[in-house]
Design a protein around this motif. Sequence first.
Motif, PDB file in Angstrom:
ATOM      1  N   PRO A  56       3.701  12.884 -10.289  1.00  0.00           N
ATOM      2  CA  PRO A  56       3.036  13.669 -11.336  1.00  0.00           C
ATOM      3  C   PRO A  56       3.012  12.929 -12.672  1.00  0.00           C
ATOM      4  CG  PRO A  56       5.234  14.539 -10.914  1.00  0.00           C
ATOM      5  CD  PRO A  56       5.008  13.442  -9.923  1.00  0.00           C
ATOM      6  N   PHE A  57       3.546  11.749 -12.729  1.00  0.00           N
ATOM      7  CA  PHE A  57       3.566  10.988 -13.981  1.00  0.00           C
ATOM      8  C   PHE A  57       3.481   9.504 -13.675  1.00  0.00           C
ATOM      9  CE2 PHE A  57       7.870  12.525 -12.863  1.00  0.00           C
ATOM     10  CZ  PHE A  57       8.348  11.356 -12.321  1.00  0.00           C
ATOM     11  N   GLU A  58       3.268   8.745 -14.721  1.00  0.00           N
ATOM     12  CA  GLU A  58       3.230   7.286 -14.593  1.00  0.00           C
ATOM     13  C   GLU A  58       4.659   6.748 -14.725  1.00  0.00           C
ATOM     14  OE1 GLU A  58       0.726   3.719 -14.803  1.00  0.00           O
ATOM     15  OE2 GLU A  58       0.251   5.835 -14.408  1.00  0.00           O
ATOM     16  N   PRO A  59       5.135   5.927 -13.802  1.00  0.00           N
ATOM     17  CA  PRO A  59       6.494   5.386 -13.988  1.00  0.00           C
ATOM     18  C   PRO A  59       6.561   4.514 -15.243  1.00  0.00           C
ATOM     19  CG  PRO A  59       5.577   4.737 -11.845  1.00  0.00           C
ATOM     20  CD  PRO A  59       4.496   5.449 -12.582  1.00  0.00           C
ATOM     21  N   THR A  60       7.696   4.539 -15.885  1.00  0.00           N
ATOM     22  CA  THR A  60       7.848   3.692 -17.078  1.00  0.00           C
ATOM     23  C   THR A  60       7.932   2.229 -16.641  1.00  0.00           C
ATOM     24  OG1 THR A  60      10.246   3.811 -16.941  1.00  0.00           O
ATOM     25  CG2 THR A  60       9.151   5.478 -18.289  1.00  0.00           C
ATOM     26  N   HIS A  61       7.785   1.334 -17.623  1.00  0.00           N
ATOM     27  CA  HIS A  61       7.900  -0.099 -17.309  1.00  0.00           C
ATOM     28  C   HIS A  61       9.243  -0.401 -16.688  1.00  0.00           C
ATOM     29  CE1 HIS A  61       4.156  -1.369 -19.031  1.00  0.00           C
ATOM     30  NE2 HIS A  61       4.399  -0.612 -20.085  1.00  0.00           N
TER      31      HIS A  61
ATOM     32  N   GLY B  43      18.609  11.107 -17.620  1.00  0.00           N
ATOM     33  CA  GLY B  43      17.214  11.478 -17.837  1.00  0.00           C
ATOM     34  C   GLY B  43      16.246  10.320 -17.855  1.00  0.00           C
ATOM     35  N   SER B  44      16.737   9.121 -17.559  1.00  0.00           N
ATOM     36  CA  SER B  44      15.836   7.969 -17.631  1.00  0.00           C
ATOM     37  C   SER B  44      14.967   7.867 -16.377  1.00  0.00           C
ATOM     38  CB  SER B  44      16.639   6.678 -17.819  1.00  0.00           C
ATOM     39  OG  SER B  44      17.525   6.502 -16.746  1.00  0.00           O
ATOM     40  N   GLY B  45      15.273   8.683 -15.374  1.00  0.00           N
ATOM     41  CA  GLY B  45      14.413   8.722 -14.191  1.00  0.00           C
ATOM     42  C   GLY B  45      14.863   7.834 -13.049  1.00  0.00           C
ATOM     43  N   LYS B  46      16.143   7.872 -12.748  1.00  0.00           N
ATOM     44  CA  LYS B  46      16.656   7.065 -11.644  1.00  0.00           C
ATOM     45  C   LYS B  46      16.284   7.671 -10.287  1.00  0.00           C
ATOM     46  CE  LYS B  46      20.867   7.403 -13.255  1.00  0.00           C
ATOM     47  NZ  LYS B  46      20.606   8.025 -14.549  1.00  0.00           N
ATOM     48  N   THR B  47      16.251   9.002 -10.243  1.00  0.00           N
ATOM     49  CA  THR B  47      16.023   9.654  -8.954  1.00  0.00           C
ATOM     50  C   THR B  47      14.690   9.243  -8.334  1.00  0.00           C
ATOM     51  OG1 THR B  47      17.151  11.507  -9.970  1.00  0.00           O
ATOM     52  CG2 THR B  47      16.239  11.875  -7.795  1.00  0.00           C
ATOM     53  N   VAL B  48      13.672   9.145  -9.169  1.00  0.00           N
ATOM     54  CA  VAL B  48      12.363   8.768  -8.660  1.00  0.00           C
ATOM     55  C   VAL B  48      12.414   7.386  -8.034  1.00  0.00           C
ATOM     56  CG1 VAL B  48       9.960   8.432  -9.260  1.00  0.00           C
ATOM     57  CG2 VAL B  48      11.331  10.096 -10.501  1.00  0.00           C
ATOM     58  N   VAL B  49      13.133   6.498  -8.689  1.00  0.00           N
ATOM     59  CA  VAL B  49      13.237   5.140  -8.177  1.00  0.00           C
ATOM     60  C   VAL B  49      13.946   5.146  -6.819  1.00  0.00           C
ATOM     61  CG1 VAL B  49      14.230   2.868  -8.617  1.00  0.00           C
ATOM     62  CG2 VAL B  49      13.185   4.154 -10.485  1.00  0.00           C
ATOM     63  N   ALA B  50      15.036   5.919  -6.742  1.00  0.00           N
ATOM     64  CA  ALA B  50      15.754   6.007  -5.470  1.00  0.00           C
ATOM     65  C   ALA B  50      14.853   6.617  -4.404  1.00  0.00           C
ATOM     66  CB  ALA B  50      17.018   6.840  -5.641  1.00  0.00           C
TER      67      ALA B  50
ATOM     68  N   ALA C 104       0.836  -1.205   0.000  1.00  0.00           N
ATOM     69  CA  ALA C 104       0.000   0.000   0.000  1.00  0.00           C
ATOM     70  C   ALA C 104       0.870   1.253   0.000  1.00  0.00           C
ATOM     71  CB  ALA C 104      -0.921  -0.009   1.214  1.00  0.00           C
ATOM     72  N   THR C 105       1.977   1.203   0.764  1.00  0.00           N
ATOM     73  CA  THR C 105       2.865   2.363   0.823  1.00  0.00           C
ATOM     74  C   THR C 105       3.435   2.658  -0.567  1.00  0.00           C
ATOM     75  OG1 THR C 105       3.550   1.410   2.926  1.00  0.00           O
ATOM     76  CG2 THR C 105       4.742   3.360   2.175  1.00  0.00           C
ATOM     77  N   LEU C 106       3.828   1.576  -1.241  1.00  0.00           N
ATOM     78  CA  LEU C 106       4.387   1.753  -2.572  1.00  0.00           C
ATOM     79  C   LEU C 106       3.336   2.343  -3.518  1.00  0.00           C
ATOM     80  CD1 LEU C 106       6.829   1.331  -4.351  1.00  0.00           C
ATOM     81  CD2 LEU C 106       6.030  -0.984  -4.835  1.00  0.00           C
ATOM     82  N   ARG C 107       2.104   1.838  -3.392  1.00  0.00           N
ATOM     83  CA  ARG C 107       1.032   2.369  -4.238  1.00  0.00           C
ATOM     84  C   ARG C 107       0.801   3.850  -3.958  1.00  0.00           C
ATOM     85  NH1 ARG C 107      -1.692  -2.539  -3.771  1.00  0.00           N
ATOM     86  NH2 ARG C 107      -2.783  -1.796  -1.923  1.00  0.00           N
ATOM     87  N   ASP C 108       0.812   4.210  -2.676  1.00  0.00           N
ATOM     88  CA  ASP C 108       0.641   5.618  -2.314  1.00  0.00           C
ATOM     89  C   ASP C 108       1.720   6.479  -2.955  1.00  0.00           C
ATOM     90  OD1 ASP C 108      -1.565   5.177  -0.826  1.00  0.00           O
ATOM     91  OD2 ASP C 108      -0.500   5.045   1.108  1.00  0.00           O
ATOM     92  N   PHE C 109       2.916   5.989  -2.886  1.00  0.00           N
ATOM     93  CA  PHE C 109       4.022   6.759  -3.447  1.00  0.00           C
ATOM     94  C   PHE C 109       3.807   6.976  -4.944  1.00  0.00           C
ATOM     95  CE2 PHE C 109       8.058   7.234  -5.603  1.00  0.00           C
ATOM     96  CZ  PHE C 109       8.679   8.212  -4.853  1.00  0.00           C
ATOM     97  N   ILE C 110       3.476   5.890  -5.630  1.00  0.00           N
ATOM     98  CA  ILE C 110       3.308   5.982  -7.082  1.00  0.00           C
ATOM     99  C   ILE C 110       2.124   6.869  -7.443  1.00  0.00           C
ATOM    100  CG2 ILE C 110       2.748   4.634  -9.163  1.00  0.00           C
ATOM    101  CD1 ILE C 110       4.559   2.445  -8.029  1.00  0.00           C
TER     102      ILE C 110
END
Length: 816
Positions: free
Chosen positions: A381-386, A414-421, A371-377
């Motif tokens: 402001p965008f959908e995470p890529t696959h 620019g591939s979006g590593k920061t969001v994952v971290a 649930a926490t992960l879902r909340d985060f996602i």
Amino acid sequence: MTTPIEKLTKILRLEAEKYQDRAVFGGLARYTDTWLQEAEAAFGLEAAGWVQAVADRLRAYSSLPDPAARKEAMAALLEMLQAAPPLRPPQREAKKDEREKRAASAPHAPAGARLAPTPATPAYARTGLDSPVTALQGVGPQQAKRLAKLGIHTIRDMLYLFPRRYDDYSQLKPINRIEYDEEVTIIAQVWDAGARETRGGGSLFKATLSDGTGFIEATWFNQSYLADRIKRGQQIAISGRVDEYLGCLCFNSPEWEPLEQELLHTARIVPVYPLTGGIHARWLRRLMKRTVDYWSKRLPDHLPVSVRQETGLLDLEMAIVQIHFPDNMEALEQARYRLAFDELFVLQIGLLRQRHQWRSAPGRPLPVDDATLRDFIRGLPFEPTHAQQRALRQIVADLRSDQPMNRLLQGDVGSGKTVVAAAAMALTVAANAQAALMAPTEILAEQHYQTISRLLEQMPGPSPTVRLLTGSVTGREREEIYTGLADGSVDVVVGTHALIQEGVQFKEMALAVIDEQHRFGVRQRAVLRQKGYNPHLLVMTATPIPRSLELTLWGHLDVSTIDEMPPGRKPVVTRLILPTERERAYIFVRNQIEKGRQAFIICPLVEESEKVEAKAAVEEHKRLQKHIFPDLRMGLLHGRMKGEEKEATMTRFAQGELDILVATSVVEVGIDVPNATVMLVEGADRFGLAQLHQFRGRVGRGKHASYCLLVSDSSSPEAQERLQAIEATNDGFALAQKDLELRGPGEFLGTRQSGFPDLKLASVTDLRLIEAAREAARRFFETDPELADPGNRLLARRVTQFWKGEGEGEGEGEVS
Ligand code: ADP
Ligand code: MG
């Protein structure tokens, strides 16, 4: 009582009557362990290497396909038995007890124990391989000193001094068939030879040669000593490019050697060794021949028999013989393959061992709630890529595990590593632990701080406390952060090297994230990790590397790759610009700025020193400001500026107070200025492709179309090929591969990966071989991760030697 030698000799003699492997019940392979035990007891540790080598051969014997092969193996075995080391002295009972005690205690060692230490003087040293080269006949202290310059200290080193090339005398040409401008080797008799003075006062030595099919002349300038060496009637070999003089073919200063019958008949492919002052080719080759003949048989094979059997590799003796004095090209290839495999296998074992040590330290499983992960996602402001989702899933599994995570997150700029971290950090905080992120510069740390605070704030529930800790945070504020980290009231800290200062203590740091990991040294990464108790570790890099290198450099890490860009990202338009078109490029830059955008101009790389490079940048900045863009706001960034100065300039640029930033390569690291749309690189041919790609990644980060203009000073085909590659693709992985191919691993890796073991034969681009070695290492490692089995002692030693200090220091030993 018969000794194990006598016993085995008897058995082998019996076997040698028919070669049916019937001399002992069940065959020699099955008998091996029995013999090994007896022999180890009788000879003691001193001869462990030798005993093991005999055992290896015994074990391999049964699987030899035909009587001929068996006969050969048998001869070698009998010879080995004749060269048996002395039995150990009679006080063996006491020692034996001791050893048994030691052996008995071994299984109780903690699972994470390091590799059993190998004795300082290895068991078989006294039988010779590790003796100094002076033990070889004909090598005195003087020659030993010279050999040391080639890295040769011991007899073993000697066996591992590989030829740098081979002269294939099996491809000899008769004189009447050679052609102008070809590279040939001929063997001929000296018909006439003599020196004379030239008009300029030099000397000219001329020899007339014949092989019965024709005559040819060879001349050498200023080598008058040849008069004592090349004599009429002598047979010599000549190699070189065929030249022409007054209509006749000839050689100019060719390589030459007196003919050695033995080399010609037994090794028609002749090794050519690296040389140094006072070490001559012939002398070394003869010494090598004797050394290889005698010592290769006594070189125990450290590769486990199981591995050799699975892979069908040559045994070590054969490989050493063939790499020095190959019978033919196929044999040479096989020898190279075996020895290259060795290097990679040992390298992989080292990586696996490192990984094993990390993983066997108890970690802290975090209760991660879906649930926490879902909340985060949901808050994004965008959908995470696959690709981002996949990386996240892998990270979540790691966090939940009781083994500490050791993951590398790689993905293009620019591939979006920061969001994952950030997601990983959010999950850590939700599990009531602390997380830290370390970045190489203040600007980056600041940027991450803002992104991460924003992302964490939008999680439901009370907002976590996020703080920024850099070198510029001092006094009360710093004390406050220190206290907050120690008592747990600060949940997340983002910072620079300031994070690894002594005063920083965490209550419970469960996740450490390191951005642009190659910017940090091994030590620094280790220190951050030690701030927690075996925390989960996530390192990030935007410098993608080809798969082959990934396996060799990062084989001890789990890797998540973000190989997909967020949607809607427009590729940066890249153009090669001729120096004559520079004016047009400036006009283009001006147009963009008039539209409200900003630009980077990168100065050429100056290899000489940072100081010279800074000076060049200062001048370029002055020139542009004065003559090209007098009305625009320009900033300057170079490596000799103080940290604060750099930060201040960067900040002004990021806030739109500067139109153009003139910079050296210091700007490379992941700074985010979405309004910047032009990257103009001067002297683009001097940068590596990966670096150019990094520059390019500085633009195209906002909603505007962006451009990368590469100005090259060089019109050489190589430079053009490299730059066209970057013009043609936006794919960082493809470019990394190309860069590696074009520049070779040395330059590709640069100083970043110093401390990486030296590969003599193996190539880091040979993916097939690397994968084979890795697979073999993995399978083998499962059977004996501590390399504690006495049968693997040689391998253990080899691994330690190969990695030298790496992996052995103070509980830390990262290699990447
Ligand atoms: P990296 O560190 O890998 O170079 P960042 O994490 O800085 O990349 O992301 C680059 C930009 O892309 C940021 O502005 C970020 O907000 C944005 N971004 C990240 N993931 C996505 C996504 N899935 N969809 C759209 N934009 C994204
Ligand atoms: Mg980044």
